[in-house]
Design an enzyme around this catalytic site. Sequence first.
Site: not given
Length: 227
Positions: A87, A193
């Site tokens: 991450e 997005t």
Amino acid sequence: MWEKSMIGLQSLIKKSTPSSFAYISEKLGNAVFDKMDELACFVPGMLALGSSTYGPGEAEKYLSLAEELVWTCYNFYQSTPTKLAGENYYFRDGEDMSVGTTWNIQRPETIESLFYLWRFTGNKTYQEWGWNIFQAFENNTRIETGYVGLKDVTTGQKDNMMQSYFLSETLKYLYLLFSPSSVISLDEWVFNTEAHPLRIVTRVANEESGNPEEEYLLQVIPPHDVM
């Protein structure tokens, strides 16, 4: 707005040691941390898209930065045993990058940037990198009923969830990475997005006055009319 944002972005660009990976440091208030999230890996694609609006000199500046950053993002994947990115990553002197939060939840940002860089440069290296990432998903996250994330990219331990955006974004950008440039041409479409393509259309801004000035509009097209 773009120019001002680029000044801020460039002030946060740093290089790792010893391998000189370019990364975007994280600013919280007045503090700056040598940390970059995989989420920030949409930036190379944004820079590549932005570069297309400039003349040769400025375009090369933004495209060069995009290529440096996407190399870093690709190495987020290559640096782990599973070849899938964690991450976020920390950058410490003499250590280049080290994974922080070790889960992988099938994020699309790096693939998105590879797609844009492939479209704007034609460099097949970006297709090769995308294929390597896809193979890592296949080898580590494919199960009988679909795909799942990883709790830990260093061990390959799986979670039990397939994110909705894995289909709508990650795999969509992978598909487009290996499609002809005419498929959802960037001259005719822009992605929001969430990777939904919006058609770019023009119209006369003031039809009553006859003003020939054009304004650009975005038109939502149902997915089945796009592909």
